[in-house]
Design a protein around this motif. Structure first.
Motif, PDB file in Angstrom:
ATOM      1  N   ALA A  37     -30.414  17.267  15.615  1.00  0.00           N
ATOM      2  CA  ALA A  37     -29.751  17.670  17.000  1.00  0.00           C
ATOM      3  C   ALA A  37     -28.638  16.927  17.249  1.00  0.00           C
ATOM      4  O   ALA A  37     -28.349  16.549  18.233  1.00  0.00           O
ATOM      5  CB  ALA A  37     -30.777  17.319  17.897  1.00  0.00           C
ATOM      6  N   THR A  59     -27.587   9.335  23.825  1.00  0.00           N
ATOM      7  CA  THR A  59     -26.771   8.045  23.978  1.00  0.00           C
ATOM      8  C   THR A  59     -25.777   7.982  25.001  1.00  0.00           C
ATOM      9  O   THR A  59     -25.576   6.812  25.488  1.00  0.00           O
ATOM     10  CB  THR A  59     -25.873   7.665  22.506  1.00  0.00           C
ATOM     11  OG1 THR A  59     -25.086   8.894  22.210  1.00  0.00           O
ATOM     12  CG2 THR A  59     -27.030   7.426  21.462  1.00  0.00           C
ATOM     13  N   ASP A  72     -20.964  14.128  23.781  1.00  0.00           N
ATOM     14  CA  ASP A  72     -20.268  13.981  22.365  1.00  0.00           C
ATOM     15  C   ASP A  72     -18.852  15.013  22.474  1.00  0.00           C
ATOM     16  O   ASP A  72     -18.875  15.990  23.136  1.00  0.00           O
ATOM     17  CB  ASP A  72     -21.262  14.492  21.306  1.00  0.00           C
ATOM     18  CG  ASP A  72     -22.619  13.819  21.476  1.00  0.00           C
ATOM     19  OD1 ASP A  72     -23.076  13.633  22.340  1.00  0.00           O
ATOM     20  OD2 ASP A  72     -22.898  13.384  20.356  1.00  0.00           O
ATOM     21  N   ASN A  89     -32.269  20.735  20.150  1.00  0.00           N
ATOM     22  CA  ASN A  89     -32.125  21.056  21.403  1.00  0.00           C
ATOM     23  C   ASN A  89     -30.843  22.050  21.233  1.00  0.00           C
ATOM     24  O   ASN A  89     -29.729  21.602  21.234  1.00  0.00           O
ATOM     25  CB  ASN A  89     -31.945  20.045  22.550  1.00  0.00           C
ATOM     26  CG  ASN A  89     -31.318  20.487  23.721  1.00  0.00           C
ATOM     27  OD1 ASN A  89     -29.940  20.298  24.025  1.00  0.00           O
ATOM     28  ND2 ASN A  89     -31.873  21.447  24.354  1.00  0.00           N
TER      29      ASN A  89
HETATM   30  N1  ARG Z   1     -25.393  12.245  19.973  1.00  0.00           N
HETATM   31  C1  ARG Z   1     -26.139  12.271  21.271  1.00  0.00           C
HETATM   32  C2  ARG Z   1     -27.350  11.410  21.138  1.00  0.00           C
HETATM   33  O1  ARG Z   1     -28.019  11.109  19.885  1.00  0.00           O
HETATM   34  C3  ARG Z   1     -26.205  13.639  21.888  1.00  0.00           C
HETATM   35  C4  ARG Z   1     -27.135  14.568  20.842  1.00  0.00           C
HETATM   36  C5  ARG Z   1     -27.326  15.706  21.838  1.00  0.00           C
HETATM   37  N2  ARG Z   1     -27.895  16.730  21.208  1.00  0.00           N
HETATM   38  C6  ARG Z   1     -28.491  18.002  21.324  1.00  0.00           C
HETATM   39  N3  ARG Z   1     -28.717  19.009  20.592  1.00  0.00           N
HETATM   40  N4  ARG Z   1     -28.595  18.335  22.784  1.00  0.00           N
HETATM   41  O2  ARG Z   1     -28.120  10.847  21.743  1.00  0.00           O
END
Ligand code: ARG
Length: 243
Positions: free
Chosen positions: A84, A135, A178, A21
């Motif tokens: 991601a 998360t 994050d 994403n």
């Molecule tokens: N680290 C968080 C998770 O794994 C957010 C990751 C979102 N990454 C993105 N490419 N939108 O849930």
């Protein structure tokens, strides 16, 4: 190198399809130009993925979609790996396998500069913005008994940009996301700040289909080489300069 690719079976022969994403700077973002090595994308994950594909003798193909879709793609055999900024957690380990971790993440809270929210406890009763399937959403939407703030207080947006926009418009009181993307969004949006208190510490890793140990092992070997020769640290330093 390039040896491993000869024996590695991927969804499309000779290719390594990465679902992601790309609304998550500095890990993945759509490029204004050609992107890193002509991929159309840039970021820490993009550069590490490119280096991994090279080591495996495969061509990197980036498939950009919503974050929850990127996790599902690997489970449904639509992508070889999801990269991601994905946090390893127990729920996800039920449905997919992960490589060794290649980076650390921290969940932080973005608030308007004049907000009365000063600590994590102050989030109680506030409207919290998050990105769907992350998360940050999972922690915040959990019950109060489990350390969350209740599903009814959490809004899940398509991506971090939409969540930040909602905060700018006053539709939510804060955004939980994050740390590295939070720094970028706060830089780009005057009037916002990040709370000093950290919400949670996390490990980022690459997700592969449950039981795909051949790819998991190959990626772990390649990751270890890229750690040992300093490639991963230099990619991270390029995007997240030390203060
Ligand atoms: N680290 C968080 C998770 O794994 C957010 C990751 C979102 N990454 C993105 N490419 N939108 O849930």
């Amino acid at each position: 190198s390039g040896e491993e690719g000869a024996t590695l079976t991927t969804i499309e022969s000779g290719k390594l399809i990465m679902s992601t994403n790309a609304q998550f700077p500095p890990y993945e973002l759509v490029s204004d130009g050609e992107g890193y090595e002509g991929t159309g994308y840039e970021g820490i994950d993009v550069e590490i993925a490119y280096a991994l594909a090279q080591k495996l003798g495969l061509e990197l193909v980036i498939d950009d979609m919503d974050f929850d879709g990127a996790l599902l793609a690997v489970q449904n055999g639509k992508s070889d790996m999801v990269m991601a900024g994905v946090t390893v957690n127990e729920e996800r380990l039920v449905n997919m396998d992960f490589t060794d971790s290649y980076a650390n993440g921290v969940q932080v809270v973005i608030v308007p500069e004049d907000s009365d929210i000063q600590t994590i406890e102050d989030l109680e009763g506030k409207k919290i913005g998050t990105q769907r399937g992350t998360t940050g959403y999972l922690y915040c939407s959990d019950t109060v008994e489990n350390g969350g703030f209740g599903e009814e207080n959490v809004v899940a947006y398509d991506d971090a940009i939409a969540a930040t926009q909602a905060l700018n418009n006053g539709q939510v009181d804060c955004v939980v996301i994050d740390s590295a993307p939070a720094q970028e969004y706060v830089k780009a949006n005057p009037g916002l700040k990040i709370l000093d208190t950290e919400f949670a510490n996390e490990d980022y890793a690459i997700g592969v289909a449950k039981g795909n140990t051949a790819l998991q092992d190959a990626l772990n070997t390649a990751l270890a080489e890229l750690q040992a020769d300093g490639t991963i640290q230099s990619i991270i330093d390029k995007y997240i300069p030390a203060e």
